[in-house]
Design a protein around this motif. Sequence first.
Motif, PDB file in Angstrom:
ATOM      1  N   GLY A  91       0.835  -1.184   0.000  1.00  0.00           N
ATOM      2  CA  GLY A  91       0.000   0.000   0.000  1.00  0.00           C
ATOM      3  C   GLY A  91       0.876   1.241   0.000  1.00  0.00           C
ATOM      4  N   ASP A 216      -7.872   7.768   0.441  1.00  0.00           N
ATOM      5  CA  ASP A 216      -7.616   6.506  -0.253  1.00  0.00           C
ATOM      6  C   ASP A 216      -6.966   6.778  -1.609  1.00  0.00           C
ATOM      7  OD1 ASP A 216      -8.656   5.017   1.800  1.00  0.00           O
ATOM      8  OD2 ASP A 216     -10.616   4.717   0.867  1.00  0.00           O
ATOM      9  N   THR A 219      -5.905   4.419  -7.922  1.00  0.00           N
ATOM     10  CA  THR A 219      -4.993   3.576  -8.693  1.00  0.00           C
ATOM     11  C   THR A 219      -5.219   3.677 -10.194  1.00  0.00           C
ATOM     12  OG1 THR A 219      -6.454   1.634  -8.690  1.00  0.00           O
ATOM     13  CG2 THR A 219      -5.015   1.940  -6.776  1.00  0.00           C
ATOM     14  N   ILE A 223      -8.714  -3.101  -8.851  1.00  0.00           N
ATOM     15  CA  ILE A 223      -7.954  -3.381  -7.628  1.00  0.00           C
ATOM     16  C   ILE A 223      -7.354  -4.781  -7.676  1.00  0.00           C
ATOM     17  CG2 ILE A 223      -8.074  -3.542  -5.117  1.00  0.00           C
ATOM     18  CD1 ILE A 223      -8.337  -0.703  -6.324  1.00  0.00           C
ATOM     19  N   LEU A 250      -8.246   2.716  -3.789  1.00  0.00           N
ATOM     20  CA  LEU A 250      -7.778   1.556  -3.037  1.00  0.00           C
ATOM     21  C   LEU A 250      -8.330   1.641  -1.621  1.00  0.00           C
ATOM     22  CD1 LEU A 250      -5.922  -0.962  -2.966  1.00  0.00           C
ATOM     23  CD2 LEU A 250      -4.057   0.565  -2.247  1.00  0.00           C
ATOM     24  N   SER A 253      -6.691   2.854   2.460  1.00  0.00           N
ATOM     25  CA  SER A 253      -5.303   3.265   2.239  1.00  0.00           C
ATOM     26  C   SER A 253      -5.041   4.710   2.659  1.00  0.00           C
ATOM     27  CB  SER A 253      -4.916   3.078   0.766  1.00  0.00           C
ATOM     28  OG  SER A 253      -5.757   3.833  -0.090  1.00  0.00           O
ATOM     29  N   PRO A 287      -4.221  -1.770   3.113  1.00  0.00           N
ATOM     30  CA  PRO A 287      -5.157  -2.289   2.118  1.00  0.00           C
ATOM     31  C   PRO A 287      -5.515  -3.751   2.371  1.00  0.00           C
ATOM     32  CG  PRO A 287      -3.460  -0.996   1.053  1.00  0.00           C
ATOM     33  CD  PRO A 287      -3.046  -1.147   2.493  1.00  0.00           C
ATOM     34  N   TYR A 687      -3.474  -7.337  -4.909  1.00  0.00           N
ATOM     35  CA  TYR A 687      -4.636  -6.680  -4.291  1.00  0.00           C
ATOM     36  C   TYR A 687      -4.486  -5.165  -4.207  1.00  0.00           C
ATOM     37  CZ  TYR A 687      -5.235 -11.493  -2.674  1.00  0.00           C
ATOM     38  OH  TYR A 687      -5.362 -12.864  -2.613  1.00  0.00           O
ATOM     39  N   ALA A 688      -3.305  -4.643  -4.528  1.00  0.00           N
ATOM     40  CA  ALA A 688      -3.058  -3.209  -4.351  1.00  0.00           C
ATOM     41  C   ALA A 688      -2.138  -2.678  -5.442  1.00  0.00           C
ATOM     42  CB  ALA A 688      -2.451  -2.943  -2.969  1.00  0.00           C
TER      43      ALA A 688
END
Length: 703
Positions: A91, A216, A219, A223, A250, A253, A287, A687-688
């Motif tokens: 993250g 947050d 991105t 995700i 995200l 975060s 995250p 996942y991030a």
Amino acid sequence: MISPLPLLRAGCAVAALCLAFPAAAQATATQLQGYHDQQSDIIVTAIVPRRQGDILSGTSVIAGAELTRALRPTIGDTLAHQPGVSATSFGPNASRPVLRGFQGERVRILTDGIGSFDVSNTSVDHAVAINPLTADRIEVLRGPAALLYGSSAIGGVVNVIDSRIPRRVPDEPVHIDGIATYGSAANERTGSAEIEAPITDKLVVHFDGSYSRSADLDTGAYILTPALRAQAAASGDPAIAALADLRGKLPNSAARSWEVAGGAGLVTDGGNLGFSVAHTDNLYGVPARYSLEPGSETEQVRLHMKQDRADLRAELPVNGGILESIRLRAGFADYQHQEIEESGAVGTTFYNESIESRLELVQAKRGGWDGAVGAQFFARNFHVEGEEKFLPRNRTEQLGFFTLQSLDFGTTRIELGGRYEHSQVEADADATLFNPAYHRSFDAFSASIGASQEITRGWRLGLNLARTERAPSAEELFARGNHAGTQAFELGNPDFGLEKSWGVEATLRGQGTGYNFSLSAYHNWFNGYIYDALVNDSACMAANGGEPLDFPCFQYAQADARYLGFEAEASIKLGEVGGYKVNLDGMADYVRATITGSGPAPRIPPLRLLGGIEAQGDRLTLRGEIEHSFAQDRTAATETRTDGFTLVNASLSFKPLKGNDRTTISLSANNIFDVEARRHASFLKDYAPLAGRDIRVTARLSI
């Protein structure tokens, strides 16, 4: 509890020396600089300060306008464009540097030569307790010379150098530095200011503070990776199926942090002595690693980290026939962080008290011979309380003695280094972890020899050979529990021996009118390399009292391993247009790591290329760059492939005050095309993603 009294006694001893010889020395190298000057090519982390081109191993320095442009909330992301450096990217708020594929216990993060005193080496979701906003410069030292800072620096050293303990007397009544940044990707708002003022012609006081808040992270991408999105979409659970469409922000975060510090320094012709105290408070979200199993819960945890820290530095010039100077550096910190669940309840708390001190005796130069000898002491008292306690209360003590000797014959330079380190690691008996009390001690010896030869004017070829030994950490010895940060039940081995390695590094450096070039290639062979391997659950269940595990079973093991790779960077002046110098620069790095009997080592960054073009004027600088990270197909059994990506960045920097190079206004656009990017070195990469398009405005003031 670790007592900070040794720092006070050491400081008093050096202070007495400074006062006893008030006129016995000339000004030190740092005092000779003008207060606003920067010597960006001098590497102070090398103990005996050297110009960057004279260091026999790979080095990087980031300072001035380059540091302002690269500045991010974490040390890892701030350095991520340096050769041989990646980041753990757990993250946007917990990102530690990865050097030559090494992370965790094999990389030391320092502030002015002393450890960061946090628990970022314990888990990737733990942030480093060093604020990049306070940095005047950051040095990255790789190769054998890094071992002068401890056997755990086998991968390298990152040294953040600040001005909290004044080294010089300002040539003005009050000196002010400030920086403010806005970043669009996370609605990031950051401000920092520091003030230094001479109370007398020898006494200087320093105060600084910073505040940062971000939402947050945007991105600009989905995700989850395509593979996980397909798995989620196929689920019959509507909540899981909805994860396939999760994109953009995200979750969990956001972050908020603040820091205050004060210090003072006595600066005389006979040396300098100073101290600082600081308090850090950092609250950030981790995250989520979404579970795609029906009925499984996904945690969205926040970490609240606090640290109180005291530092001491002293330098006594001797200018005798044997010694040039004596330097002391020491620090103490009381650290804790709480892992806060969505309900607001505190699930787990980490406590860490640490103390470290270094004494360096810098030899007087005699002909072409110079060097230094020294001693280093480190102690840590660490324990975890709460539902995810995976370690017993433990203590670590290390006492090291080191030397670096250099012979300069003009066209030929030879360097020899050595370190002996005695370590003691203890763990208390703990009924909940089914772990008896342990006491282990280790004696580690490391040595290096290197040489460089001028092959033609401005070009040097170098070769280093190193033999290193590292004692296992308390985590590698005594871990025995569920660890949510790595999604593993971690099982250490208290019977581990030393991790040993041979390493060879070749360097080629050249510079001339309008160009410079640097290449480092390295190969390390490990015996007893410590790593975590996925094993059958039975071993971990036995350690867990026969209870079912929350996560897969990862047991630390030792095996042979090999790391090899290279780093290259170059720049060339293309010409001059309308008063602007136009330069072209490029960088490449690569590492390949294999564990015998297991296959590729996990989380190894892939081949990366970066190229930029820059137009530099007296007051305006324009830059554009392209970074391409190749796909990583060479994966360990427990990880997934990472797709390649290409980022396009641009920046503009303006100096509004004529004659003041440190006051700047910068505008940068990063990841202009909003591409999806994931770092293979990250535990959380599936996942991030990294930040999408990020427009940043930074104003730096120095008066």
